[in-house]
Scaffold this active site. Structure first.
Site, PDB file in Angstrom:
ATOM      1  N   LYS A  11       0.818  -1.219   0.000  1.00 20.97           N
ATOM      2  CA  LYS A  11       0.000   0.000   0.000  1.00 20.97           C
ATOM      3  C   LYS A  11       0.856   1.275   0.000  1.00 20.97           C
ATOM      4  O   LYS A  11       2.063   1.225   0.249  1.00 20.97           O
ATOM      5  CB  LYS A  11      -0.940  -0.039   1.215  1.00 20.97           C
ATOM      6  CG  LYS A  11      -1.982  -1.172   1.148  1.00 20.97           C
ATOM      7  CD  LYS A  11      -2.960  -1.093   2.314  1.00 20.97           C
ATOM      8  CE  LYS A  11      -4.010  -2.184   2.233  1.00 20.97           C
ATOM      9  NZ  LYS A  11      -5.005  -2.095   3.350  1.00 20.97           N
ATOM     10  N   TYR A  51     -12.615  -1.998  -3.521  1.00 22.57           N
ATOM     11  CA  TYR A  51     -13.138  -2.043  -2.150  1.00 22.57           C
ATOM     12  C   TYR A  51     -14.668  -1.894  -2.111  1.00 22.57           C
ATOM     13  O   TYR A  51     -15.215  -1.500  -1.077  1.00 22.57           O
ATOM     14  CB  TYR A  51     -12.478  -0.959  -1.303  1.00 22.57           C
ATOM     15  CG  TYR A  51     -11.079  -1.327  -0.827  1.00 22.57           C
ATOM     16  CD1 TYR A  51     -10.875  -2.440  -0.013  1.00 22.57           C
ATOM     17  CD2 TYR A  51      -9.973  -0.568  -1.171  1.00 22.57           C
ATOM     18  CE1 TYR A  51      -9.605  -2.789   0.438  1.00 22.57           C
ATOM     19  CE2 TYR A  51      -8.694  -0.910  -0.724  1.00 22.57           C
ATOM     20  CZ  TYR A  51      -8.529  -2.026   0.086  1.00 22.57           C
ATOM     21  OH  TYR A  51      -7.269  -2.366   0.536  1.00 22.57           O
ATOM     22  N   ASN A 114      -2.040   0.315   6.706  1.00 20.74           N
ATOM     23  CA  ASN A 114      -1.511  -0.915   7.302  1.00 20.74           C
ATOM     24  C   ASN A 114      -0.668  -1.725   6.318  1.00 20.74           C
ATOM     25  O   ASN A 114      -0.566  -2.945   6.423  1.00 20.74           O
ATOM     26  CB  ASN A 114      -2.647  -1.739   7.929  1.00 20.74           C
ATOM     27  CG  ASN A 114      -3.714  -2.119   6.936  1.00 20.74           C
ATOM     28  OD1 ASN A 114      -3.591  -1.843   5.745  1.00 20.74           O
ATOM     29  ND2 ASN A 114      -4.755  -2.776   7.411  1.00 20.74           N
ATOM     30  N   HIS A 117      -2.301  -5.413   1.599  1.00 16.89           N
ATOM     31  CA  HIS A 117      -3.589  -6.083   1.419  1.00 16.89           C
ATOM     32  C   HIS A 117      -3.309  -7.534   1.073  1.00 16.89           C
ATOM     33  O   HIS A 117      -2.326  -7.834   0.394  1.00 16.89           O
ATOM     34  CB  HIS A 117      -4.369  -5.450   0.246  1.00 16.89           C
ATOM     35  CG  HIS A 117      -5.524  -6.311  -0.207  1.00 16.89           C
ATOM     36  ND1 HIS A 117      -6.752  -6.274   0.407  1.00 16.89           N
ATOM     37  CD2 HIS A 117      -5.611  -7.274  -1.165  1.00 16.89           C
ATOM     38  CE1 HIS A 117      -7.549  -7.165  -0.181  1.00 16.89           C
ATOM     39  NE2 HIS A 117      -6.876  -7.785  -1.132  1.00 16.89           N
ATOM     40  N   GLU A 128      -9.673 -10.845  -7.519  1.00 21.01           N
ATOM     41  CA  GLU A 128      -8.750  -9.705  -7.353  1.00 21.01           C
ATOM     42  C   GLU A 128      -7.581  -9.805  -8.324  1.00 21.01           C
ATOM     43  O   GLU A 128      -7.129  -8.792  -8.871  1.00 21.01           O
ATOM     44  CB  GLU A 128      -8.278  -9.642  -5.895  1.00 21.01           C
ATOM     45  CG  GLU A 128      -9.423  -9.265  -4.953  1.00 21.01           C
ATOM     46  CD  GLU A 128      -9.071  -9.353  -3.474  1.00 21.01           C
ATOM     47  OE1 GLU A 128      -7.926  -9.710  -3.136  1.00 21.01           O
ATOM     48  OE2 GLU A 128      -9.960  -9.059  -2.650  1.00 21.01           O
TER      49      GLU A 128
HETATM   50  N1  UDP Z   1      -9.803  -0.260   7.190  1.00 25.09           N
HETATM   51  C1  UDP Z   1      -9.893   1.007   7.766  1.00 25.09           C
HETATM   52  N2  UDP Z   1     -10.609   1.134   8.944  1.00 25.09           N
HETATM   53  C2  UDP Z   1     -11.224   0.073   9.542  1.00 25.09           C
HETATM   54  C3  UDP Z   1     -11.142  -1.189   8.934  1.00 25.09           C
HETATM   55  C4  UDP Z   1     -10.425  -1.320   7.766  1.00 25.09           C
HETATM   56  O1  UDP Z   1      -9.345   1.976   7.248  1.00 25.09           O
HETATM   57  O2  UDP Z   1     -11.847   0.251  10.589  1.00 25.09           O
HETATM   58  C5  UDP Z   1      -9.053  -0.394   5.928  1.00 25.09           C
HETATM   59  C6  UDP Z   1      -7.686  -1.082   6.117  1.00 25.09           C
HETATM   60  O3  UDP Z   1      -6.740  -0.485   5.224  1.00 25.09           O
HETATM   61  C7  UDP Z   1      -8.000  -2.518   5.732  1.00 25.09           C
HETATM   62  C8  UDP Z   1      -9.002  -2.306   4.597  1.00 25.09           C
HETATM   63  O4  UDP Z   1      -9.801  -1.211   5.036  1.00 25.09           O
HETATM   64  O5  UDP Z   1      -6.828  -3.215   5.340  1.00 25.09           O
HETATM   65  C9  UDP Z   1      -9.903  -3.483   4.307  1.00 25.09           C
HETATM   66  O6  UDP Z   1     -10.508  -3.893   5.496  1.00 25.09           O
HETATM   67  P1  UDP Z   1     -10.688  -5.437   5.860  1.00 25.09           P
HETATM   68  O7  UDP Z   1     -11.614  -5.527   7.028  1.00 25.09           O
HETATM   69  O8  UDP Z   1     -11.036  -6.191   4.619  1.00 25.09           O
HETATM   70  O9  UDP Z   1      -9.216  -5.853   6.391  1.00 25.09           O
HETATM   71  P2  UDP Z   1      -8.015  -6.705   5.772  1.00 25.09           P
HETATM   72  O10 UDP Z   1      -8.615  -7.877   5.027  1.00 25.09           O
HETATM   73  O11 UDP Z   1      -7.232  -5.779   4.875  1.00 25.09           O
HETATM   74  O12 UDP Z   1      -7.198  -7.129   6.972  1.00 25.09           O
END
Ligand code: UDP
Length: 140
Positions: A11, A51, A114, A117, A128
């Protein structure tokens, strides 16, 4: 079990800090092979589509803005149990909850920024991968 594939994004928070190599090394050390990789700048439409499952969540607009704020590296990773293997090395979404030794524990700045992905199922991995790569761009 036969090797299979997952989809990864390094990212913008990570490309900005020159962490592409360090993160890729952790993926490789976890037993994943990079069979496709390209550095791109996502369009707003691409990020919103990627997303779309989160479109009604309160963090959606900020997440899209973050994902288009700088370059990303999209990758196809291959290995046994690729989806789970990648999720394990990534760590929890919120770096505060991520285990020691994971990418997010080591590098993530926040729950949003974070660093990586990773697909969460084989079905989503296939969708994807197809969203970003043509079949001939994947060299196994
Ligand atoms: N995210 C965020 N706030 C939240 C939860 C998720 O900004 O409260 C963002 C974060 O970058 C995350 C992405 O949205 O990686 C997708 O969320 P998901 O729950 O799918 O998490 P992941 O599969 O990436 O761990």
């Amino acid at each position: 079990m036969a090797a299979n594939r997952t989809f990864s994004i390094i990212k913008p928070d990570a490309t900005r800090r020159n962490l592409t190599g360090a993160i890729t090394a952790m993926l490789e050390e976890a037993g994943l092979r990079v069979v496709a990789s390209k550095r791109i700048r996502m369009s707003r439409e691409q990020a919103e589509g990627f997303y779309a499952v989160h479109k009604d969540r309160p963090f959606f607009a900020d997440l899209v803005a973050f994902m288009i704020s700088g370059p990303v590296v999209v990758q196809v990773l291959e290995g046994e149990n690729a989806v789970k293997r990648n999720r394990d090395i990534m760590g929890a979404t919120n770096p505060e909850n991520a285990d020691e030794g994971t990418i997010r524990k080591r590098f993530a700045e926040s729950i949003e920024a974070n660093s990586v992905h990773g697909s969460d199922s084989d079905e989503n991995a296939a969708a994807e991968i197809a969203y970003f790569f043509k079949p001939e761009e994947i060299v196994g």
